[in-house]
Design an enzyme around this catalytic site. Structure first.
Site, PDB file in Angstrom:
ATOM      1  N   SER A 151       0.833  -1.198   0.000  1.00  0.00           N
ATOM      2  CA  SER A 151       0.000   0.000   0.000  1.00  0.00           C
ATOM      3  C   SER A 151       0.867   1.247   0.000  1.00  0.00           C
ATOM      4  CB  SER A 151      -0.886   0.034   1.253  1.00  0.00           C
ATOM      5  OG  SER A 151      -0.102   0.318   2.400  1.00  0.00           O
ATOM      6  N   ASP A 152       0.338   2.341  -0.547  1.00  0.00           N
ATOM      7  CA  ASP A 152       0.941   3.625  -0.246  1.00  0.00           C
ATOM      8  C   ASP A 152       0.762   3.848   1.258  1.00  0.00           C
ATOM      9  OD1 ASP A 152       2.201   6.072  -0.490  1.00  0.00           O
ATOM     10  OD2 ASP A 152       1.063   6.662  -2.264  1.00  0.00           O
ATOM     11  N   TRP A 153       1.593   4.701   1.832  1.00  0.00           N
ATOM     12  CA  TRP A 153       1.658   4.814   3.291  1.00  0.00           C
ATOM     13  C   TRP A 153       0.339   5.347   3.872  1.00  0.00           C
ATOM     14  CZ3 TRP A 153       5.144   2.153   1.599  1.00  0.00           C
ATOM     15  CH2 TRP A 153       6.284   1.754   2.304  1.00  0.00           C
ATOM     16  N   ALA A 175      -2.565   4.157   3.162  1.00  0.00           N
ATOM     17  CA  ALA A 175      -3.671   4.086   2.202  1.00  0.00           C
ATOM     18  C   ALA A 175      -4.653   2.980   2.561  1.00  0.00           C
ATOM     19  CB  ALA A 175      -3.140   3.858   0.789  1.00  0.00           C
TER      20      ALA A 175
END
Length: 790
Positions: A221-223, A225
């Site tokens: 995941s993006d941080w 997200a």
């Protein structure tokens, strides 16, 4: 990897889930009893930051991804990747969070500079080269951000509505190219696509990425997200990062035991993480490749910069400059000394040095008077204190002390000296100013947190720059500034103390700058000084560009105009000196209303740490500017086919479908200032022959100039009888060639099957007649041939 399946059987459910859940800001936990070490990740589009701020271990800063793409050279991208793979190994990093392959859908996109191109084929090929270089060192990559993260406004919550054909032909195409070429990781985006958040978008992450494309790597995941425990687990995500606000861990264990998530699905995710660990040497029995660590960081940064510079205009062969004919060179612009070498946000690293344009030209012209004037200053924040007026800067955190060259520090993650974030609640900067000029100096604090500024023993400020309750992301991406006039006397030393305090546990993200401006002329006076200097110089080099408050992660641009009075500066300098060379220091397109007034215009993107040295080489003809535009530059903002970055009702529709970038320009009545693929050199080329089959184009061309040069041969297709609307023409392939004066070379450019296909419920080959165009740029065709495809 049967050994991985064997290890999987030894893990408890809790251990399995721990491997899918960030243990801190940048890593996954180790499980020593199965030989698994902690898997460490790092931001890294232009350099490898590592897990925190270590002043004694700086990072090589390469030019921005737009610059790398401007080279139109897969081998060059691979060399850049090899350097960052080497840097990752040196810093103990297993997985590099990049490259970014979101498209240049609109020039207003805040992270435009961090992406490669408006064209999916060019984006995909440059990314493939970069990924191959990084992974050659046994370092993983995560191609990002899957998908539709082409703007920053409301990126955490917006639902992007992308028509299926555009999704397949444009936005997913670079991800498909990289994953099928062997990329080991993918990062999912913050935004949603067609109704589902990407962190839990099973159709794209599971059905398309993993099942249709056969991706065997891991999706991270993006941080922050990932928000929903079960939806993310069922939606194809494999790793949720970071530790803070993580929806997995015990919550995911509970969901498995409650029957909401099958343990077989957890096993598949763990298998992917273990495979990534094996590929990167974090698992016993799987060593990393024995690749020589012999890349020269500054040399690679210099080469990429030179090869990326786009000579957009060169009237009367103004460039290259003949050093022997110069007695005085005027260098003008705030960015000539405070070079903008990288974009804001997660792309930022701290290099060991930065060579400014002024320093580069002074080093290259030792016998020439290289004089400087600010001219116009676009920076909304004062630059960090530095220079001969200032004593060395000493930062102190707890009992750890370190020095820096300028009065600024930033980090995300681990603290300097390995300090425990839970026990760090303050930071101090101590220095002394001995001004050369008496009068009203201006000091400034920028960053986030609570500050106290003491000058000469007197408290000048105490308070917080942000209102209470400001979120972490806003603190990091939207720093504030407070200014303080201070009357100082020339030659009299004055101690300065800046103290910053944090909430307990918040020191993992720090941004602190002490800014300074000495007394001097007002805005009009600065421009007048520059014009006067230009008038009495042989040539004027004006450096203009954007600032961190214009181009950065976290927000989109509101205008394509250069900030401040830079346009006025260029026009007035050009009127005073007919040999005015304008250097545009911006990561993405800006408006150049004065372009026809300047003798030469050189686009240098964010050129990395060797900026000034590379610039001097190009201006003086030591090297040829090798770049071609990876994205179209407009004449007027309103002419752009796509501009909108503001969601309405929580959604943003890509209503232009496939007609973005040059595809949209080709059906517009407006003409851009500089077309896709444009770029001049210091030699000339004659295109001789074009031979075409259904699988490749063979082009013969001759260097007709007086010096060795490089050409980017661009192959475009135009088709008839398509069942669906297609662009007037589209990029099908490209190749770099180099030749000596008078030399004839032949280049073979593959024509991929996808170039003849459209998405219509599946990939459909479109039969019919195609015109194959060998071009210097989209608007500069040189040769054509016709083929029929069945």
């Amino acid at each position: 990897m049967t050994e991985i399946d064997h290890l999987l059987k030894e893990l408890t459910l809790e251990e399995k889930v721990s491997l899918l859940t960030g243990q801190d800001f940048w890593s996954l936990p180790a499980i020593p009893r199965i030989g698994l070490r902690s898997l460490v990740m790092s931001d890294g589009p232009v350099g490898v930051r590592g897990t925190g701020y270590t002043p004694d271990d700086p990072s090589v800063a390469l030019p921005s991804p737009t610059a790398l793409a401007a080279g139109w050279d897969v081998a060059l991208a691979e060399r850049a990747g090899r350097l960052l793979g080497q840097e990752s190994r040196r810093k103990g990093v297993h997985v590099l969070l990049g490259p970014t392959v979101n498209l240049h859908r609109t020039p207003l996109g805040g992270r435009h500079f961090e992406c490669y191109s408006e064209d999916p084929l060019l984006t995909g090929e440059i990314a493939v080269g970069f990924v191959a270089g990084v992974q050659a060192h046994g370092v993983g990559t995560t191609v990002k951000h899957l998908v539709g993260n082409d703007f920053e406004t409301d990126r955490m919550t917006v639902d992007v509505r992308i028509p299926e054909r555009a999704l397949r032909e444009l936005y997913l195409a670079p991800f498909e190219r990289v994953t099928k070429a062997g990329g080991w990781g993918v990062m999912s985006a913050y935004n949603g696509v067609n109704g589902d958040p990407m962190a839990s978008n099973g159709r794209i992450q599971d059905e398309i990425l993993k099942r249709e494309w056969g991706f065997d790597g891991a999706v991270v995941s993006d941080w922050r997200a990932a928000q929903d425990t079960v939806a993310a687990a069922l939606g194809g995500l494999d790793i949720a990062m970071p530790a803070m606000d993580n929806p997995w861990g015990p919550k995911l264990v509970e969901a498995v035991r409650a029957g909401k998530v099958a343990e077989e699905l957890i096993d598949d995710k763990v298998r992917r993480v273990l495979r990534l660990a094996a590929r990167t040497g974090a698992l016993d029995g799987f060593p990393t490749p024995d690749v020589p660590l012999d890349e020269d960081g500054p040399a690679v940064a210099h080469e990429v910069a030179v090869r990326s510079f786009v000579l957009a205009r060169n009237e009367n062969a103004t460039l290259p400059l003949a050093a022997e004919g110069l007695s005085r060179v005027a260098v003008i612009g705030a960015l000539a000394t405070d070079a903008r070498v990288l974009g804001g946000g997660s792309a930022q690293v701290t290099p060991q040095h930065v060579i400014s344009p002024l320093d580069g030209l002074r080093r290259a012209l030792p016998g020439v008077d290289v004089a400087y004037a600010i001219g116009a200053d676009p920076r909304p924040f004062l630059p960090p204190a530095q220079g001969p007026d200032w004593a060395p800067f000493t930062f102190r955190i707890s009992d750890h002390e370190f020095g820096v060259e300028t009065a600024t520090v930033r980090w995300i993650g681990d603290l300097p000296g390995g300090l425990d974030v839970a026990h760090v609640t303050s930071l101090e900067l101590r220095t002394e100013i001995t001004p050369a000029v008496s009068g009203e100096h201006v000091l400034a604090i920028s960053g986030f947190g609570a500050f106290e500024l003491i000058v000469g023993g007197e408290q000048v400020y105490q308070g917080s720059l942000h209102p209470p309750g400001t979120g972490r992301a806003d603190l990091l991406l939207h720093p504030k500034e407070q200014r303080f006039p201070v009357t100082l006397t020339a030659g009299v030393p004055v101690p300065v103390l800046l103290r910053q305090s944090f909430e307990p546990g918040m020191a993992h993200s720090v941004s602190t700058t002490l800014g300074h401006r000495a007394p001097g002329p007002d805005e009009e006076g600065l421009i007048a000084e520059a014009v006067e200097l230009a008038a009495r110089s042989d040539v004027a080099v004006v450096v203009v560009g954007t600032t961190e408050q214009v181009e950065s992660e976290g927000f989109d641009r509101i205008s394509l105009a250069l900030p401040g009075r830079q346009d006025e500066l260029v026009s007035r300098v050009a009127a005073a000196n007919s040999r005015t060379v304008v250097v545009v220091n911006a990561g993405s397109p800006v408006l150049l209303p004065w372009s026809e007034e300047a003798a030469a215009v050189l686009l240098t993107w964010f050129p990395g740490q060797e900026a000034g040295a590379a610039l001097a080489d190009v201006l003086l003809g030591v090297a040829e500017p090798g770049g071609r535009l990876p994205t179209t530059w407009p004449r007027r903002e309103q002419d752009c086919p796509v501009l909108e970055v503001r969601p309405s009702g929580g959604t943003l529709g890509y209503d232009e479908d496939i007609f973005t970038g040059y595809r949209g320009w080709l059906r517009s009545a407006a003409t851009p200032l500089f077309a896709f693929g444009h770029g001049l050199g210091y030699t000339t080329w004659a295109y001789g022959e074009l031979a075409v089959t259904g699988t490749e184009a063979v082009v013969t061309l001759t260097n007709t100039g007086e010096r060795t040069g490089r050409e980017v041969v661009q192959i475009y297709l135009a088709g008839d009888g398509n069942p669906l609307p297609r662009p007037e023409r589209w990029l099908a392939g490209f190749a770099n060639v180099q030749a000596a004066p008078g030399e004839t070379v032949t280049v073979r450019v593959p024509l991929p099957e996808r170039a003849f296909q459209v998405w219509d419920g599946g990939w459909q080959r479109v039969a019919g007649s195609y015109t194959v165009i060998a071009a210097h740029a989209l608007d500069d065709p040189r040769l054509t041939a016709t083929i029929t495809v069945g």
